[in-house]
Write a protein that holds these residues in place. Structure first.
Motif, PDB file in Angstrom:
ATOM      1  N   VAL A   1      78.712  71.939  54.713  1.00 18.01           N
ATOM      2  CA  VAL A   1      78.297  71.169  55.410  1.00 18.01           C
ATOM      3  C   VAL A   1      78.733  69.618  55.357  1.00 18.01           C
ATOM      4  N   ILE A   2      79.486  69.255  56.713  1.00 19.78           N
ATOM      5  CA  ILE A   2      79.704  68.012  56.727  1.00 19.78           C
ATOM      6  C   ILE A   2      79.284  67.174  57.532  1.00 19.78           C
ATOM      7  N   ALA A   3      78.698  66.388  57.188  1.00 20.88           N
ATOM      8  CA  ALA A   3      77.399  66.124  58.037  1.00 20.88           C
ATOM      9  C   ALA A   3      78.134  64.086  58.701  1.00 20.88           C
ATOM     10  N   ASP A   4      77.615  63.932  59.504  1.00 20.96           N
ATOM     11  CA  ASP A   4      78.112  62.199  60.771  1.00 20.96           C
ATOM     12  C   ASP A   4      77.038  62.124  60.096  1.00 20.96           C
ATOM     13  N   ALA A   5      77.516  60.613  59.208  1.00 17.35           N
ATOM     14  CA  ALA A   5      76.200  59.619  59.210  1.00 17.35           C
ATOM     15  C   ALA A   5      76.578  58.467  59.367  1.00 17.35           C
ATOM     16  N   ASP A   6      77.235  58.819  60.749  1.00 19.49           N
ATOM     17  CA  ASP A   6      77.930  57.407  61.690  1.00 19.49           C
ATOM     18  C   ASP A   6      77.552  56.350  60.903  1.00 19.49           C
ATOM     19  N   THR A   7      77.302  54.686  61.133  1.00 16.18           N
ATOM     20  CA  THR A   7      77.184  53.789  60.518  1.00 16.18           C
ATOM     21  C   THR A   7      76.373  54.368  58.914  1.00 16.18           C
ATOM     22  N   GLY A   8      75.523  54.854  58.978  1.00 16.51           N
ATOM     23  CA  GLY A   8      74.815  54.266  57.505  1.00 16.51           C
ATOM     24  C   GLY A   8      73.745  54.033  57.956  1.00 16.51           C
ATOM     25  N   TYR A   9      73.191  53.537  59.062  1.00 16.01           N
ATOM     26  CA  TYR A   9      71.790  53.271  60.080  1.00 16.01           C
ATOM     27  C   TYR A   9      71.364  51.779  59.123  1.00 16.01           C
ATOM     28  N   GLY A  10      72.220  50.817  59.125  1.00 13.72           N
ATOM     29  CA  GLY A  10      71.928  49.462  58.914  1.00 13.72           C
ATOM     30  C   GLY A  10      72.487  49.289  57.334  1.00 13.72           C
ATOM     31  N   GLY A  11      72.264  48.029  56.612  1.00 16.82           N
ATOM     32  CA  GLY A  11      72.860  47.181  56.152  1.00 16.82           C
ATOM     33  C   GLY A  11      73.157  48.018  54.999  1.00 16.82           C
ATOM     34  N   PRO A  12      74.419  47.413  53.175  1.00 11.83           N
ATOM     35  CA  PRO A  12      74.227  48.474  52.544  1.00 11.83           C
ATOM     36  C   PRO A  12      72.952  49.136  52.330  1.00 11.83           C
TER      37      PRO A  12
ATOM     38  N   LEU B   1      78.067  80.575  60.855  1.00 10.53           N
ATOM     39  CA  LEU B   1      78.453  81.222  59.661  1.00 10.53           C
ATOM     40  C   LEU B   1      78.666  82.865  59.931  1.00 10.53           C
ATOM     41  N   ALA B   2      77.760  83.619  60.876  1.00  8.28           N
ATOM     42  CA  ALA B   2      78.510  84.948  60.985  1.00  8.28           C
ATOM     43  C   ALA B   2      79.559  85.040  61.847  1.00  8.28           C
ATOM     44  N   ALA B   3      80.024  84.379  62.375  1.00 11.22           N
ATOM     45  CA  ALA B   3      81.175  84.266  62.551  1.00 11.22           C
ATOM     46  C   ALA B   3      82.571  83.804  61.430  1.00 11.22           C
ATOM     47  N   GLY B   4      82.156  83.364  60.320  1.00 14.34           N
ATOM     48  CA  GLY B   4      82.513  83.590  59.511  1.00 14.34           C
ATOM     49  C   GLY B   4      83.108  82.398  59.133  1.00 14.34           C
ATOM     50  N   ALA B   5      82.259  80.873  59.696  1.00 18.27           N
ATOM     51  CA  ALA B   5      83.006  79.693  59.284  1.00 18.27           C
ATOM     52  C   ALA B   5      83.000  79.415  57.665  1.00 18.27           C
ATOM     53  N   GLU B   6      83.838  79.106  57.017  1.00 26.79           N
ATOM     54  CA  GLU B   6      83.813  77.917  55.532  1.00 26.79           C
ATOM     55  C   GLU B   6      83.327  76.837  55.629  1.00 26.79           C
ATOM     56  N   CYS B   7      82.813  76.629  56.799  1.00 26.24           N
ATOM     57  CA  CYS B   7      82.477  75.150  56.597  1.00 26.24           C
ATOM     58  C   CYS B   7      81.862  74.400  57.809  1.00 26.24           C
ATOM     59  N   LEU B   8      80.513  74.108  57.621  1.00 23.93           N
ATOM     60  CA  LEU B   8      80.440  74.055  59.504  1.00 23.93           C
ATOM     61  C   LEU B   8      80.207  71.667  59.371  1.00 23.93           C
ATOM     62  N   TYR B   9      80.364  71.674  60.697  1.00 25.56           N
ATOM     63  CA  TYR B   9      80.304  69.895  61.067  1.00 25.56           C
ATOM     64  C   TYR B   9      79.195  69.785  61.618  1.00 25.56           C
ATOM     65  N   MET B  10      78.478  69.219  61.032  1.00 23.06           N
ATOM     66  CA  MET B  10      77.254  69.000  61.814  1.00 23.06           C
ATOM     67  C   MET B  10      77.573  67.504  62.844  1.00 23.06           C
ATOM     68  N   VAL B  11      77.377  67.807  63.729  1.00 21.92           N
ATOM     69  CA  VAL B  11      77.305  66.921  64.951  1.00 21.92           C
ATOM     70  C   VAL B  11      76.553  65.946  65.143  1.00 21.92           C
ATOM     71  N   SER B  12      77.242  64.583  66.080  1.00 18.25           N
ATOM     72  CA  SER B  12      75.521  63.562  65.938  1.00 18.25           C
ATOM     73  C   SER B  12      74.558  63.352  66.440  1.00 18.25           C
TER      74      SER B  12
END
Ligand SMILES: C[C@](O)(C(=O)O)[C@H](CC(=O)O)C(=O)O
Length: 308
Positions: free
Chosen positions: A94-105, A35-46
């Motif tokens: 913040v764009i976040a990885d949700a992998d498979t969604g962690y289960g069924g629907p 953020l201090a570097a000026g990022a307009e968006c962040l991505y959360m690695v899994s």
């Protein structure tokens, strides 16, 4: 209350001639530095946040251990990290990885709900089996199209029922073992499920990148630029020229720290000294909000931090 990250991301993505760049962050400190570097968006690695005392297998965060990207992380692990990161600057997406969604629907629905409540601006759900792995490793397996689409429909329906603006990004890992055409068919089906953006994981050439963007237009396409991964390395300029609307570099933060940390710890352990150029405690805490916290204290009549 400031604008939400989700609203801001939609705004940024609707800008013509703009690509949203999201550096990968893995905890509060890396998030603050981006953020201090000026990022307009962040991505959360899994990453995984196990609380058990088992040995660390891979990445590390400030608060806990982190495990290899093998589907070990649970919803709660991811959510806890997402909440830390979104709380740093609620109006920064913040764009976040949700992998498979962690289960069924039903579980996907719970994941979407929890991520939206945590202030996540966009998440991606993929078609790997539960025992998934990083998209840039070999030996991936995908579920059937039916199972995948049910995941996506669950995500979209939950988001809509909540009245949330969080974006749902469909990721497919089919390119590796099922081929480019199957990956394309899956993402076409994903569009019919109502997702907002597409993520064709581990594209294998610049030509594939160009094709993907063309085929799916006007649906926005994300480029996952993993250093040392399967996709040819390209910078933001080239990705934008090709027509991608989102550019993530998930492991950048980890890539930047792992080797220097290895070197510094090894030197202290083996030689009893270090070569770090000191930042010093004050400057370190300033990165973590020292001045803002003190100013707040003073502004409400707190007496403890008036003198710097
Ligand atoms: C995007 C990704 O899912 C992640 O964990 O952030 C990974 C990145 C990586 O492990 O290199 C991926 O599967 O691409």
């Amino acid at each position: 209350m400031a604008m939400t990250g989700a609203k801001r991301l939609r705004e940024l993505m609707s800008k013509e001639d703009h690509i949203v760049v999201a550096p990968g962050v893995y905890d509060g400190l890396s998030g603050r530095i981006a953020l201090a570097a000026g990022a307009e968006c962040l991505y959360m690695v899994s990453i995984a946040h196990p609380t058990s005392p088992f040995p660390v297998l891979f990445f590390t965060t400030s608060r806990s251990q982190t495990l290899a990207d093998l589907g070990i992380a649970t919803l709660n692990d991811m959510l806890s990290n997402a909440s830390t990161i979104t709380s740093l600057s609620p109006s920064t997406p913040v764009i976040a990885d949700a992998d498979t969604g962690y289960g069924g629907p039903i579980m996907v629905s719970r994941t979407v709900r929890q991520y939206a409540l945590a202030g996540v601006a966009a998440l991606h759900i993929e078609d790997q089996v539960q025992e998934k792995r990083c998209g840039h490793l070999v030996g991936k397996q995908c579920v059937s199209r039916e199972v995948y689409f049910a995941r996506l429909r669950a995500a979209v329906k939950t988001r809509d029922e909540m009245g949330s603006e969080m974006m749902i990004i469909a990721r497919t890992d089919a390119r590796a073992d099922l081929g480019f055409e199957e990956a394309v068919e899956r993402l076409k089906g994903a569009v019919e499920c109502g997702v907002d953006a597409l993520f064709l994981e581990a594209l294998q050439s610049t030509e594939e990148c160009e094709k993907a963007v063309k085929i799916f237009a006007p649906t926005p396409v994300l480029l996952n630029m993993v250093p040392g991964g399967k996709t040819p390395q390209m910078g933001v300029k080239q990705a934008k020229e090709i027509g991608f609307k989102l550019y993530i570099n998930p492991t950048l933060g980890l890539e930047a720290v792992v080797r220097p940390l290895q070197k510094a710890y090894k030197m202290l352990v083996e030689q009893g000294t270090d070569e770090c150029e000191p930042i010093g405690p004050k400057a370190l805490f300033e990165i973590c909000g020292l001045n803002e916290a003190m100013a707040f204290d003073e502004s409400v009549g707190g007496a403890a931090f008036g003198s710097k």
